[in-house]
Design an enzyme around this catalytic site. Structure first.
Site, PDB file in Angstrom:
ATOM      1  N   TRP A 184       0.879  -1.180   0.000  1.00 51.91           N
ATOM      2  CA  TRP A 184       0.000   0.000   0.000  1.00 51.91           C
ATOM      3  C   TRP A 184       0.907   1.217   0.000  1.00 51.91           C
ATOM      4  O   TRP A 184       1.586   1.492   1.007  1.00 51.91           O
ATOM      5  CB  TRP A 184      -0.887  -0.038   1.245  1.00 51.91           C
ATOM      6  CG  TRP A 184      -1.667   1.200   1.613  1.00 51.91           C
ATOM      7  CD1 TRP A 184      -1.568   1.885   2.790  1.00 51.91           C
ATOM      8  CD2 TRP A 184      -2.707   1.854   0.862  1.00 51.91           C
ATOM      9  NE1 TRP A 184      -2.471   2.927   2.808  1.00 51.91           N
ATOM     10  CE2 TRP A 184      -3.177   2.939   1.644  1.00 51.91           C
ATOM     11  CE3 TRP A 184      -3.270   1.629  -0.403  1.00 51.91           C
ATOM     12  CZ2 TRP A 184      -4.189   3.795   1.203  1.00 51.91           C
ATOM     13  CZ3 TRP A 184      -4.285   2.486  -0.835  1.00 51.91           C
ATOM     14  CH2 TRP A 184      -4.732   3.550  -0.042  1.00 51.91           C
ATOM     15  N   GLY A 214      -0.380   7.507   1.309  1.00 55.67           N
ATOM     16  CA  GLY A 214      -0.132   8.942   1.328  1.00 55.67           C
ATOM     17  C   GLY A 214       0.169   9.429   2.737  1.00 55.67           C
ATOM     18  O   GLY A 214       1.007  10.312   2.936  1.00 55.67           O
ATOM     19  N   ASP A 262      -1.056  14.862   6.477  1.00 57.05           N
ATOM     20  CA  ASP A 262      -1.590  14.239   5.258  1.00 57.05           C
ATOM     21  C   ASP A 262      -2.802  15.050   4.775  1.00 57.05           C
ATOM     22  O   ASP A 262      -3.953  14.656   4.911  1.00 57.05           O
ATOM     23  CB  ASP A 262      -1.992  12.798   5.610  1.00 57.05           C
ATOM     24  CG  ASP A 262      -2.502  12.019   4.414  1.00 57.05           C
ATOM     25  OD1 ASP A 262      -2.246  12.427   3.271  1.00 57.05           O
ATOM     26  OD2 ASP A 262      -3.175  10.986   4.642  1.00 57.05           O
ATOM     27  N   ASP A 300      -2.038   4.901  -3.368  1.00 54.38           N
ATOM     28  CA  ASP A 300      -3.018   5.787  -2.735  1.00 54.38           C
ATOM     29  C   ASP A 300      -2.879   7.157  -3.394  1.00 54.38           C
ATOM     30  O   ASP A 300      -1.962   7.910  -3.067  1.00 54.38           O
ATOM     31  CB  ASP A 300      -2.678   5.862  -1.241  1.00 54.38           C
ATOM     32  CG  ASP A 300      -3.499   6.873  -0.486  1.00 54.38           C
ATOM     33  OD1 ASP A 300      -4.513   7.340  -1.034  1.00 54.38           O
ATOM     34  OD2 ASP A 300      -3.127   7.185   0.666  1.00 54.38           O
ATOM     35  N   HIS A 345     -14.185   3.516   4.151  1.00 56.52           N
ATOM     36  CA  HIS A 345     -13.320   3.795   5.304  1.00 56.52           C
ATOM     37  C   HIS A 345     -14.189   4.202   6.489  1.00 56.52           C
ATOM     38  O   HIS A 345     -15.263   4.793   6.319  1.00 56.52           O
ATOM     39  CB  HIS A 345     -12.350   4.917   4.935  1.00 56.52           C
ATOM     40  CG  HIS A 345     -11.085   4.914   5.734  1.00 56.52           C
ATOM     41  ND1 HIS A 345     -10.719   3.894   6.570  1.00 56.52           N
ATOM     42  CD2 HIS A 345     -10.064   5.827   5.819  1.00 56.52           C
ATOM     43  CE1 HIS A 345      -9.551   4.169   7.131  1.00 56.52           C
ATOM     44  NE2 HIS A 345      -9.135   5.333   6.688  1.00 56.52           N
TER      45      HIS A 345
HETATM   46  C1  SPV Z   1      -3.290   6.293   3.902  1.00 49.26           C
HETATM   47  O1  SPV Z   1      -2.612   5.390   4.450  1.00 49.26           O
HETATM   48  O2  SPV Z   1      -2.769   7.268   3.368  1.00 49.26           O
HETATM   49  C2  SPV Z   1      -4.742   6.192   3.878  1.00 49.26           C
HETATM   50  C3  SPV Z   1      -5.431   5.470   4.960  1.00 49.26           C
HETATM   51  O3  SPV Z   1      -5.341   6.765   3.003  1.00 49.26           O
HETATM   52  S1  SPV Z   1      -5.886   6.645   6.164  1.00 49.26           S
HETATM   53  O4  SPV Z   1      -4.705   7.373   6.552  1.00 49.26           O
HETATM   54  O5  SPV Z   1      -6.464   5.902   7.272  1.00 49.26           O
HETATM   55  O6  SPV Z   1      -6.869   7.516   5.552  1.00 49.26           O
HETATM   56 MG    MG Z   2      -4.221   8.250   2.100  1.00 45.06          MG
END
Ligand code: SPV
Ligand code: MG
Length: 288
Positions: A38, A41, A52, A79, A184
């Site tokens: 994965w 982001g 983020d 992502d 989510h």
């Molecule tokens: C990420 O890992 O960047 C995601 C998951 O999009 S979350 O941070 O939970 O939104």
């Molecule tokens: Mg993300």
């Protein structure tokens, strides 16, 4: 190259992917036996010491994703947040990520700039359904390989809009051609997600990121069925933060590095991860 992720999706199997933020963490995830990576982001933002909230550029994320793809065979689920803008930006992003070696992209239905999903009281603005359908259709039109997986992510539950809205959006995104629906949730228990999964009447498999509700295991996911992708969303960066903090504190306390030798990776371990063995072999073969 066959898209292993697509094959899993098509066969109804569950793929479990681990977050990574650089080739080293991706290699450790590969070594542990996960089905894919994965390209989070959140993790990459954290690596830059940034929130983020759409501060990391597409180029920064793409470069890191490409560096991972160059070093491994495992499929990478990229992502791409909101797709870096509107449907036009999505077209460019999908072309770039596919070319750079991703097997799938996840695009979320928030407005740009987005706010990270799990933060308490985060501003969570969603796009109109039609606008996001246009972005999914643009992603489909932009991919070259029909096996490149397009995952539509709805943040309806994160935005507090409830299950009916989440289902409505998931259905609309499937109708627009999404191969998979990521839903989510930031509830501390799996109840909200389990209710969604039970009510889901579409054909597209569901993707989950159970960070907030860690009680959700692979075994439970298999029992629930309908779920094709399980993302362990941020455990590479959180494991690193925990390990570094503990090690640094002990070195400060001990006034030296002698106390941590047994609990950190050896230099030889890191040499292996860097491919130093091959460099030595190549030196023997080629250096004259
Ligand atoms: C990420 O890992 O960047 C995601 C998951 O999009 S979350 O941070 O939970 O939104
Ligand atoms: Mg993300």
């Amino acid at each position: 190259m066959p898209n292993i992720l697509r094959e899993k999706v098509a066969s109804g199997e569950l793929a479990t992917v681990m977050a990574a933020h650089n080739p080293l963490s991706a290699r450790l995830a590969e070594e542990a036996g996960f089905d894919g990576i994965w390209a989070s982001g959140f993790e990459l933002s954290a690596l830059y010491g940034l929130a983020d909230v759409s501060l990391i550029s597409m180029t920064q994320h793409l470069d890191m994703m490409r560096a991972m793809a160059e070093q491994m065979e495992l499929p990478i689920v990229a992502d791409i947040d909101t797709g870096f803008g509107n449907a036009i930006n999505v077209i460019y992003a999908v072309q770039q990520y596919e070319r750079a070696g991703a097997s799938a992209v996840v695009i979320e239905d928030k407005s740009f700039p987005k706010v990270t999903s799990l933060v308490a009281d985060g501003r969570q603005d969603l796009l109109r359904i039609e606008e996001f359908q246009g972005k999914i259709e643009a992603a489909r039109a932009a991919r070259r390989d029909p096996d490149f997986v397009i995952v539509a992510r709805t943040e309806a539950l994160i935005a507090g809009l409830g299950q009916d809205e989440a289902l409505k959006r998931a259905r609309a995104y499937e109708a627009a051609g999404a191969d998979m629906i990521l839903v989510h949730s930031k509830q501390k228990t799996p109840d909200e997600i389990e209710a969604f999964v039970k009510a889901w009447d579409g054909k597209a498999p569901i993707a989950l990121v159970p960070t907030a509700y860690p009680q959700m295991t692979v075994a439970r996911v298999r029992e629930l069925k309908k779920i094709g992708l399980l993302i362990w969303g941020n455990h590479a960066v959180r494991a690193s933060v925990g390990a570094m903090r503990k090690t640094f504190a002990q070195i400060r306390k001990d006034g030296g590095i002698h106390g941590v030798e047994g609990s950190i990776a050896s230099v030889e371990d890191v040499f292996d991860l860097q491919g130093m063995g091959k460099v030595k072999d190549d030196e023997k073969r080629f250096l004259r």
